[in-house]
Structures are given as C-alpha cells and as structure tokens.
Design an enzyme around this catalytic site. Structure first.
Site, PDB file in Angstrom:
ATOM      1  N   GLY A  90       0.816  -1.215   0.000  1.00  0.00           N
ATOM      2  CA  GLY A  90       0.000   0.000   0.000  1.00  0.00           C
ATOM      3  C   GLY A  90       0.844   1.256   0.000  1.00  0.00           C
ATOM      4  O   GLY A  90       0.358   2.344  -0.295  1.00  0.00           O
ATOM      5  N   ASP A 123      -2.442   6.855   2.828  1.00  0.00           N
ATOM      6  CA  ASP A 123      -1.906   7.912   1.968  1.00  0.00           C
ATOM      7  C   ASP A 123      -0.661   7.470   1.206  1.00  0.00           C
ATOM      8  O   ASP A 123      -0.100   8.232   0.423  1.00  0.00           O
ATOM      9  CB  ASP A 123      -1.595   9.161   2.804  1.00  0.00           C
ATOM     10  N   GLY A 124      -0.195   6.251   1.484  1.00  0.00           N
ATOM     11  CA  GLY A 124       0.968   5.748   0.757  1.00  0.00           C
ATOM     12  C   GLY A 124       2.292   6.317   1.246  1.00  0.00           C
ATOM     13  O   GLY A 124       3.342   6.004   0.702  1.00  0.00           O
ATOM     14  N   ASP A 250       1.245 -11.651   6.450  1.00  0.00           N
ATOM     15  CA  ASP A 250       1.854 -10.830   5.392  1.00  0.00           C
ATOM     16  C   ASP A 250       3.194 -10.264   5.856  1.00  0.00           C
ATOM     17  O   ASP A 250       3.927  -9.674   5.062  1.00  0.00           O
ATOM     18  CB  ASP A 250       0.923  -9.686   4.980  1.00  0.00           C
ATOM     19  N   ASN A 251       3.491 -10.435   7.128  1.00  0.00           N
ATOM     20  CA  ASN A 251       4.763  -9.932   7.650  1.00  0.00           C
ATOM     21  C   ASN A 251       5.729 -11.061   7.983  1.00  0.00           C
ATOM     22  O   ASN A 251       6.638 -10.885   8.786  1.00  0.00           O
ATOM     23  CB  ASN A 251       4.519  -9.068   8.890  1.00  0.00           C
ATOM     24  N   ASP A 260       9.310  -6.027   8.363  1.00  0.00           N
ATOM     25  CA  ASP A 260       8.262  -5.149   8.859  1.00  0.00           C
ATOM     26  C   ASP A 260       8.521  -4.709  10.294  1.00  0.00           C
ATOM     27  O   ASP A 260       8.129  -5.375  11.243  1.00  0.00           O
ATOM     28  CB  ASP A 260       6.880  -5.799   8.734  1.00  0.00           C
TER      29      ASP A 260
HETATM   30  P1  AMP Z   1       1.762  -3.449   8.114  1.00  0.00           P
HETATM   31  O1  AMP Z   1       0.934  -3.677   9.341  1.00  0.00           O
HETATM   32  O2  AMP Z   1       2.809  -2.389   8.270  1.00  0.00           O
HETATM   33  O3  AMP Z   1       2.293  -4.728   7.563  1.00  0.00           O
HETATM   34  O4  AMP Z   1       0.796  -2.853   7.010  1.00  0.00           O
HETATM   35  C1  AMP Z   1      -0.297  -3.569   6.516  1.00  0.00           C
HETATM   36  C2  AMP Z   1      -0.645  -3.079   5.148  1.00  0.00           C
HETATM   37  O5  AMP Z   1      -1.061  -1.723   5.188  1.00  0.00           O
HETATM   38  C3  AMP Z   1       0.483  -3.176   4.147  1.00  0.00           C
HETATM   39  O6  AMP Z   1      -0.011  -3.754   2.997  1.00  0.00           O
HETATM   40  C4  AMP Z   1       0.904  -1.754   3.925  1.00  0.00           C
HETATM   41  O7  AMP Z   1       1.342  -1.561   2.601  1.00  0.00           O
HETATM   42  C5  AMP Z   1      -0.387  -0.976   4.194  1.00  0.00           C
HETATM   43  N1  AMP Z   1      -0.119   0.375   4.708  1.00  0.00           N
HETATM   44  C6  AMP Z   1       0.430   0.725   5.886  1.00  0.00           C
HETATM   45  N2  AMP Z   1       0.505   2.056   5.986  1.00  0.00           N
HETATM   46  C7  AMP Z   1       0.009   2.585   4.851  1.00  0.00           C
HETATM   47  C8  AMP Z   1      -0.187   3.912   4.342  1.00  0.00           C
HETATM   48  N3  AMP Z   1       0.158   4.998   5.031  1.00  0.00           N
HETATM   49  N4  AMP Z   1      -0.739   4.031   3.114  1.00  0.00           N
HETATM   50  C9  AMP Z   1      -1.100   2.963   2.406  1.00  0.00           C
HETATM   51  N5  AMP Z   1      -0.943   1.704   2.816  1.00  0.00           N
HETATM   52  C10 AMP Z   1      -0.400   1.497   4.024  1.00  0.00           C
HETATM   53 MG    MG Z   2       3.654  -5.401   6.366  1.00  0.00          MG
END
Ligand code: AMP
Ligand code: MG
Length: 484
Positions: A90, A123-124, A250-251, A260
């Site tokens: 994301g 917001d990416g 996913d992590n 992560d």
């Molecule tokens: P995480 O818990 O860090 O593994 O994040 C879970 C998912 O959320 C992953 O697919 C990330 O790419 C997405 N993600 C986290 N933060 C953002 C953000 N600010 N904008 C878009 N996607 C996000």
């Molecule tokens: Mg992740």
C-alpha cells in the site's frame, strides 16, 4: 527515466500479472539524504559513486528511475491478528533486484513511495521518525547476527504527512532477499488455479531453495525449509528479547528474514507476556507467544500449498500436518541449544532445561533486565541488584557453576561463548526514542552514536556504557504503533 547506469533485474514480473502492478513511485517535492548505508552498499556491490548528491537523493527517493527498470507493487493477502484480508504494497514499490558480486539477489524497495492500487484508505506515505526507527532496528538486528531486511537509506521528502500530528515525510529504501511472504502464497491460493500457485512455488524455489528443485514433492520440501528458517529466526528473536509485534502472515517472509519493523521493540525487564504494540490487547504477539504464532502462520502457508502437495486433498492434509507437527520439536531443540549457549553450555544435556527455566523464572520474579542479566553472569563483580542478592539466585548460581565445570570444561571458553551470544547493547526503547526525537529536530548526532554502538553489540567498552542502561522506570508502559 534517466541515463544513470544501474543494472537491475525484475524477475518477479515474470510471474502471472495478478501478483503485481507495474507503477512508478509518486515523486516527492524535495528529496534529501538523511542517512545512507555506505557499508551495506559496498558489501553488496551497489555502486552509486557515479551519482552527484542530488541524483543520489532522487534515485533513493524514487524520483529518478534508471532506464530499463520496471518498478512494481506486490499483491498479497494476509491474516492480520487472525482475520483474513486482501492486502498488497500500500505504500511500497520495488525498484528491481540487485545482484551482488557473489550472486546474491536483493530486492530494492521504497517504503513510503506513494499510493498504489493496494493502498486502501492509506496515503501511501511514511514519516521520518518511523523510517529512521526501522533503519536503526533493522541494522541492529543485522549486527546482532539475525536474518533481516536491511536499510539502505532514509530520504526526507520535504513533504508533510498527516498522522495524529503533522510530521516530516520520509522514504526508507530497503533491501530484502525477497518480499515473498506467507501472505503471497495465501493470495495465490485464493485464485484456486493450480498454475498460479505452481508459478509462485517454482519462482520461490528457484530464488531461495534451488537445491530442492528436483525433490519429488517440492511444495512439501519448501514448507519444511520455511519451517526450519522460521524456527531459527524466532530462536534468534528470543535470544535477544526482540518482540516483533505484528506477526501477521503478510509480515512473515519466506526467506526467513525479519521483515516489517512497525511496532517491534526490545524487552528490558524479563516478562514472557511482554507486549508493546498498542493494538495487541490479547497479547497475541507477546514475547513468549512468538513461536506459537510462527507455527500458526506456517499452518496458513501449508493450507495454501495443499493443492501442490497432493492432488488428493486428504493425502495433502495428512502430509502437511505431519510436517507441521514437527515444528514444536524443531523449535524446542533450537531454543534449548540457544539458551544453553546463553549460559555458556556447548551442548545441552538432560537436566539443563531445568537450569535454564529456573533462571528465567527467577529473572521474572525479580524483574531482572533480560539483556544485562546474561552479561552480568560473566562479570567478576556481579551487580548488587534484587536478583543477584536473592537466595534463590545464589543457589541457582552455585548449580550453574558446577554444571559449567563438569567434564573439566574451561570456564573461560564458556564465558567466551556467552559473550558471543549475549549482547551488551540492544536498541533500548528509551535510547531509540531519544535518538529519534533529536533527529526529528534536525540533530542526528544521538542517532549516529546509537547506530555506532549497535554496530558492535557484543563488545563491552566505555563508549557503549550509556546504551546499556535500562530505562529508570522499567518502561513497561512503552507503547508502539502500527501503520506509522
Ligand atoms: P503493516 O501492518 O505495516 O504490515 O501494514 C499492513 C498493510 O497496510 C500493508 O499492505 C501496507 O502496505 C499498508 N499500509 C500501511 N501504511 C500505509 C499507508 N500509510 N498508506 C497505504 N498503505 C499502508
Ligand atoms: Mg507489512
């Protein structure tokens, strides 16, 4: 596009299209290098010396894409805290794969590089503090001898990101042996088309486990290999008191690297139920639950592989369950051997497990610092803290010394072993916070000092002393956050 010569592969894009989306990072306003990992670049033969400072910042921020690169975001799924979700990068984009001189393949990935089709509500983007945090903790893990994704650079973007407050934006450029996760196999299996799963399996085996290529049951062989790697990885985490904090499927990387670094943190006071993540109310990813959760995730991997393990579902389940049943034993023997080394034992014998758990129980009872206690065991002058002054500990200590001197084992060699597996410097939360706070205010000196101390974590010296002190309050209240 540009004329800079950076030769990168993108073998991942040979997979069926559903596994990724080709797109470029969203350019940022004013990229500036905050930190660049020159040593890592040299180690893997990534030569950016031809670039001027602006080109380097542009490249590492994703503003400048070398010719013939095909950046892409990966699709994947995952169980987040037990709930299945469709995910994907994301806020990350892979620029390509770099081949080191020794033939090792690394993804180069931007994190915080703008929205992708998988961004959902996000917001990416990423903020400077959390990206520097990933940088310092992942590099600390590497120096501790733990498989991990690496941090190549943090680039400030000159933009603001909006979280609870307005924060300076940044991009982390990171390297991984690959970003294939348990969740990538879950994503593949959702399509219920054997060729899709087979393509991912073949690709993964080719990239990470070429020696099992000709095995009769490749899917099962890969499951066994991933189990082994994860048992090894979690054992390392337990050794240094690392709590990942968000072991969603996913992590969990198939290659066995820690990936992560959102809500992770290191434990100070020994307590098996330690949790730092603000959203982990049930303690799902607590320190002592990490092997259990790794096993749970591996069961999700096995489920995704079933059609490739055997065409007959019943037979596939039986084979997968047989393999999964072995995890506990594999982990337990790795954990015992590891804890044995923490106590200076070359080989673990019957009876040693009791010695190990008794010490851990005492450490828990007396709220002893996990890291410092093992280093204190080899000090000439032990500390006068609650643990070391207790009768229980003194009785244990006598038994331990006897055990070490059995079979004429030389004490010095036990102590040398202990010094090589028990770090004296870990990224303690209060030190990390201090360094990040200064860095966000523009002063990177504390960050560099901490990074230097962490680059040699088994070495006791004057300079490291300040980084060995636990927080005054015991810091049980320290909290970490996801999605920063
Ligand atoms: P995480 O818990 O860090 O593994 O994040 C879970 C998912 O959320 C992953 O697919 C990330 O790419 C997405 N993600 C986290 N933060 C953002 C953000 N600010 N904008 C878009 N996607 C996000
Ligand atoms: Mg992740």
């Amino acid at each position: 596009m540009s004329d800079i010569s950076l030769k990168l592969d993108s073998t991942y894009t040979n997979l069926p299209d559903i596994f990724y989306t080709e797109l470029s990072p969203v350019p940022v306003t004013n990229p500036e290098v905050v930190i660049f990992n020159q040593k890592l670049a040299e180690d893997i033969g990534l030569d950016l010396t031809q670039l001027n400072p602006q080109q380097k910042a542009d490249l590492l921020a994703g503003n400048l894409i070398p010719d013939r690169c095909t950046p892409f975001a990966q699709a994947y799924a995952g169980h987040q805290f037990g709930n299945f979700t469709m995910l994907g990068d994301g806020r990350a984009i892979i620029l390509g794969e770099h081949l080191s001189a020794s033939g090792k393949r690394f993804d180069i990935q931007y994190k915080g590089s703008g929205r992708t089709p998988y961004s959902r509500g996000g917001d990416g983007r990423a903020a400077l503090g959390p990206m520097l945090r990933e940088y310092i903790i992942s590099e600390a893990m590497h120096s501790l001898g733990i498989p991990t994704t690496r941090s190549l650079a943090v680039i400030s973007t000159g933009e603001i990101v909006y979280r609870e407050n307005e924060l300076p934006g940044a991009i982390l450029t990171r390297m991984a042996s690959s970003h294939i996760r348990v969740g990538t196999f879950q994503f593949a299996s959702l399509h219920q088309e054997k060729p899709i799963c087979q393509a991912l399996l073949d690709y993964t085996i080719n990239r990470h486990f070429p020696d099992i290529q000709d095995n009769e049951n490749k899917a099962l062989s890969m499951l066994n290999r991933v189990m082994e790697l994860q048992a090894e990885l979690i054992t390392h985490w337990m050794r240094v008191g690392f709590i990942h904090g968000v072991m969603n499927t996913d992590n969990m990387a198939i290659c066995g690297e820690t990936i992560d670094y959102g809500p992770c943190a290191f434990m100070d006071v020994f307590d098996p139920s330690t949790v730092f993540s603000s959203i982990d109310h049930q303690g799902r990813y607590a320190y002592a639950n990490q092997p259990v959760m790794a096993h749970w995730n591996l069961a999700r991997l096995a489920e995704s592989l079933l059609p490739l393990i055997d065409e007959q579902r019943e037979a596939a389940i039986e084979l997968a369950e047989d393999s999964l049943k072995g995890f506990e034993k594999i982990y337990k023997s790795k954990w015992l051997a590891m804890m044995g080394t923490k106590l200076g034992l070359q080989d673990v014998e019957p009876g040693d497990e009791i010695l190990i758990t008794e010490l851990l129980d005492l450490m828990h009872e007396y709220s002893a610092d996990y890291t410092n206690t093992f280093r204190d065991l080899i000090k000439k002058e032990p500390p006068s803290n609650k643990l070391f002054l207790s009768d229980g500990f003194n009785q244990w200590h006598a038994r331990w010394k006897n055990r070490l001197q059995e079979k004429n084992q030389v004490l010095e060699s036990s102590f040398a072993l202990m010094s090589s597996v028990n770090p004296c410097v870990i990224p303690r939360n209060h030190k990390v916070e201090e360094a990040l706070h200064s860095a966000e205010g523009g002063n990177l000196e504390p960050f560099h000092n901490l990074l230097t101390a962490l680059s040699d974590p088994y070495q006791e010296n004057e300079r490291n002393h300040a980084f060995q002190l636990p927080p005054e309050s015991g810091a049980k209240t320290y909290q970490t956050f996801c999605g920063t």
